[in-house]
Design a protein around this motif. Structure first.
Motif, PDB file in Angstrom:
ATOM      1  N   SER A 191       0.839  -1.202   0.000  1.00 53.02           N
ATOM      2  CA  SER A 191       0.000   0.000   0.000  1.00 53.02           C
ATOM      3  C   SER A 191       0.873   1.250   0.000  1.00 53.02           C
ATOM      4  O   SER A 191       2.066   1.204   0.331  1.00 53.02           O
ATOM      5  CB  SER A 191      -0.942   0.017   1.208  1.00 53.02           C
ATOM      6  OG  SER A 191      -0.213   0.039   2.410  1.00 53.02           O
ATOM      7  N   ARG A 192       0.248   2.361  -0.359  1.00 49.88           N
ATOM      8  CA  ARG A 192       0.946   3.645  -0.386  1.00 49.88           C
ATOM      9  C   ARG A 192      -0.074   4.750  -0.164  1.00 49.88           C
ATOM     10  O   ARG A 192      -1.219   4.648  -0.623  1.00 49.88           O
ATOM     11  CB  ARG A 192       1.650   3.838  -1.731  1.00 49.88           C
ATOM     12  CG  ARG A 192       2.392   5.165  -1.850  1.00 49.88           C
ATOM     13  CD  ARG A 192       3.060   5.304  -3.189  1.00 49.88           C
ATOM     14  NE  ARG A 192       3.537   6.662  -3.385  1.00 49.88           N
ATOM     15  CZ  ARG A 192       3.997   7.128  -4.532  1.00 49.88           C
ATOM     16  NH1 ARG A 192       4.072   6.331  -5.589  1.00 49.88           N
ATOM     17  NH2 ARG A 192       4.393   8.375  -4.644  1.00 49.88           N
ATOM     18  N   SER A 193       0.326   5.815   0.517  1.00 51.96           N
ATOM     19  CA  SER A 193      -0.560   6.949   0.786  1.00 51.96           C
ATOM     20  C   SER A 193      -0.079   8.184   0.028  1.00 51.96           C
ATOM     21  O   SER A 193       1.131   8.411  -0.114  1.00 51.96           O
ATOM     22  CB  SER A 193      -0.606   7.270   2.286  1.00 51.96           C
ATOM     23  OG  SER A 193      -1.174   6.206   3.012  1.00 51.96           O
ATOM     24  N   ILE A 194      -1.036   8.966  -0.474  1.00 50.45           N
ATOM     25  CA  ILE A 194      -0.727  10.222  -1.139  1.00 50.45           C
ATOM     26  C   ILE A 194      -1.672  11.301  -0.611  1.00 50.45           C
ATOM     27  O   ILE A 194      -2.707  10.999  -0.015  1.00 50.45           O
ATOM     28  CB  ILE A 194      -0.876  10.125  -2.676  1.00 50.45           C
ATOM     29  CG1 ILE A 194      -2.349   9.826  -3.046  1.00 50.45           C
ATOM     30  CG2 ILE A 194       0.055   9.087  -3.263  1.00 50.45           C
ATOM     31  CD1 ILE A 194      -2.638   9.974  -4.532  1.00 50.45           C
ATOM     32  N   HIS A 195      -1.308  12.542  -0.838  1.00 52.38           N
ATOM     33  CA  HIS A 195      -2.171  13.667  -0.512  1.00 52.38           C
ATOM     34  C   HIS A 195      -2.872  14.107  -1.788  1.00 52.38           C
ATOM     35  O   HIS A 195      -2.218  14.537  -2.753  1.00 52.38           O
ATOM     36  CB  HIS A 195      -1.343  14.820   0.072  1.00 52.38           C
ATOM     37  CG  HIS A 195      -2.139  16.057   0.329  1.00 52.38           C
ATOM     38  ND1 HIS A 195      -1.579  17.318   0.332  1.00 52.38           N
ATOM     39  CD2 HIS A 195      -3.457  16.247   0.596  1.00 52.38           C
ATOM     40  CE1 HIS A 195      -2.504  18.219   0.592  1.00 52.38           C
ATOM     41  NE2 HIS A 195      -3.666  17.590   0.743  1.00 52.38           N
ATOM     42  N   LEU A 196      -4.196  13.987  -1.818  1.00 52.39           N
ATOM     43  CA  LEU A 196      -4.986  14.428  -2.962  1.00 52.39           C
ATOM     44  C   LEU A 196      -5.558  15.798  -2.625  1.00 52.39           C
ATOM     45  O   LEU A 196      -6.545  15.925  -1.894  1.00 52.39           O
ATOM     46  CB  LEU A 196      -6.104  13.425  -3.247  1.00 52.39           C
ATOM     47  CG  LEU A 196      -6.772  13.504  -4.622  1.00 52.39           C
ATOM     48  CD1 LEU A 196      -5.773  13.184  -5.727  1.00 52.39           C
ATOM     49  CD2 LEU A 196      -7.955  12.545  -4.704  1.00 52.39           C
ATOM     50  N   ALA A 197      -4.924  16.838  -3.143  1.00 48.98           N
ATOM     51  CA  ALA A 197      -5.271  18.215  -2.797  1.00 48.98           C
ATOM     52  C   ALA A 197      -6.376  18.737  -3.716  1.00 48.98           C
ATOM     53  O   ALA A 197      -6.661  18.159  -4.771  1.00 48.98           O
ATOM     54  CB  ALA A 197      -4.038  19.105  -2.904  1.00 48.98           C
ATOM     55  N   PRO A 198      -7.026  19.831  -3.349  1.00 47.13           N
ATOM     56  CA  PRO A 198      -8.021  20.445  -4.231  1.00 47.13           C
ATOM     57  C   PRO A 198      -7.434  20.736  -5.616  1.00 47.13           C
ATOM     58  O   PRO A 198      -6.297  21.204  -5.734  1.00 47.13           O
ATOM     59  CB  PRO A 198      -8.386  21.739  -3.496  1.00 47.13           C
ATOM     60  CG  PRO A 198      -8.182  21.403  -2.056  1.00 47.13           C
ATOM     61  CD  PRO A 198      -6.962  20.520  -2.032  1.00 47.13           C
ATOM     62  N   GLY A 199      -8.200  20.423  -6.646  1.00 48.18           N
ATOM     63  CA  GLY A 199      -7.738  20.603  -8.012  1.00 48.18           C
ATOM     64  C   GLY A 199      -6.993  19.409  -8.573  1.00 48.18           C
ATOM     65  O   GLY A 199      -6.587  19.429  -9.737  1.00 48.18           O
ATOM     66  N   GLU A 200      -6.822  18.351  -7.762  1.00 48.23           N
ATOM     67  CA  GLU A 200      -6.088  17.164  -8.196  1.00 48.23           C
ATOM     68  C   GLU A 200      -7.029  15.972  -8.366  1.00 48.23           C
ATOM     69  O   GLU A 200      -8.186  16.005  -7.938  1.00 48.23           O
ATOM     70  CB  GLU A 200      -4.984  16.823  -7.201  1.00 48.23           C
ATOM     71  CG  GLU A 200      -3.946  17.919  -7.054  1.00 48.23           C
ATOM     72  CD  GLU A 200      -2.818  17.552  -6.119  1.00 48.23           C
ATOM     73  OE1 GLU A 200      -1.826  18.318  -6.070  1.00 48.23           O
ATOM     74  OE2 GLU A 200      -2.906  16.505  -5.425  1.00 48.23           O
ATOM     75  N   GLY A 201      -6.508  14.919  -9.005  1.00 47.02           N
ATOM     76  CA  GLY A 201      -7.333  13.744  -9.238  1.00 47.02           C
ATOM     77  C   GLY A 201      -6.523  12.468  -9.226  1.00 47.02           C
ATOM     78  O   GLY A 201      -5.284  12.480  -9.159  1.00 47.02           O
TER      79      GLY A 201
END
Length: 232
Positions: free
Chosen positions: A127-137
């Motif tokens: 598994s891996r975690s990312i930050h999905l910020a506003p304006g991203e997909g």
């Protein structure tokens, strides 16, 4: 094509995309069992690694599945401490997801070590975690997308898909990503050689959002003359 609100303040949501081996009754049974098991396992423990491990065990124990296996991506998203969402995905033998940013930057999200699901007892997943910020997909897909062939006979491949996605410079919209990807396949001389399932998530910009929300859009494409096969 559908769209659903995935996130709300203080809550988590889960999503998954899978691809089963083969066609026919056994493949249909595998699809049904995979979908049910993923949903049930996530209610007990939503940790993506645990969910895929539960699915692996269920497939190995069910005689109706036979020797079939599948690949899958399972993810959860919850509020990030700053803005947007923290997304954690686990994969089992599946192609990488793509993290899309509004400036055209694209990153493959491919945890190392995820094994095929239902093939081996004791299979391990990553598994891996990312930050999905506003304006991203985030774009998930089955390998029918990267295996589609261009006019020159070459497969799109991960490199070609990365280049296509990098051409986007506006804030990411899940619906627009799906529409553009469908158009890409339609532009191929023979369309998709295999059925393709697509799932995109996006987070609206802060000034366009009503609270903390994420949008999901899904689409399935079948090769010419075939009916889209149901996916987990």
């Amino acid at each position: 094509m559908g769209r659903d609100s995935l996130g709300r303040q203080g809550s988590d949501a889960a999503f998954f995309l899978g691809d089963v081996c083969g066609k026919g009754p056994e493949a249909a049974a595998l699809t049904s069992l995979t979908r049910y098991t993923l949903r049930a396992a996530a209610l007990v423990d939503p940790d993506p690694d645990v969910v895929l491990t539960s699915l692996n065990t269920a497939l190995l124990l069910d005689p109706a599945v036979g020797t079939r296996f599948c690949t899958a991506v399972f993810g959860v998203l919850g509020p990030h401490e700053e803005e947007g969402f923290t997304v954690t995905v686990a994969t089992g033998g599946h192609p990488p997801a793509y993290h899309l940013r509004g400036d055209g930057a694209v990153e493959a999200v491919h945890p190392k070590g995820g094994m095929l699901i239902g093939a081996l007892d004791g299979a391990r997943f990553a598994s891996r975690s990312i930050h999905l910020a506003p304006g991203e997909g985030l774009l998930l897909y089955t390998d029918g997308l990267t295996e589609a062939r261009t006019l020159g006979g070459e497969m799109i491949g991960e490199e070609g898909l990365t280049g296509f996605l990098s051409a986007r410079t506006a804030p990411v919209s899940a619906a627009a990503v799906i529409e553009d990807t469908v158009d890409l396949l339609d532009a191929m001389p023979h369309g998709a050689g295999d059925d393709v399932a697509l799932l995109a998530l996006s987070v609206p910009l802060a000034d366009a959002a009503d609270g903390l929300t994420a949008t999901a859009t899904a689409h399935t494409i079948a090769p010419a003359g075939e009916t889209p096969e149901r996916r987990p």
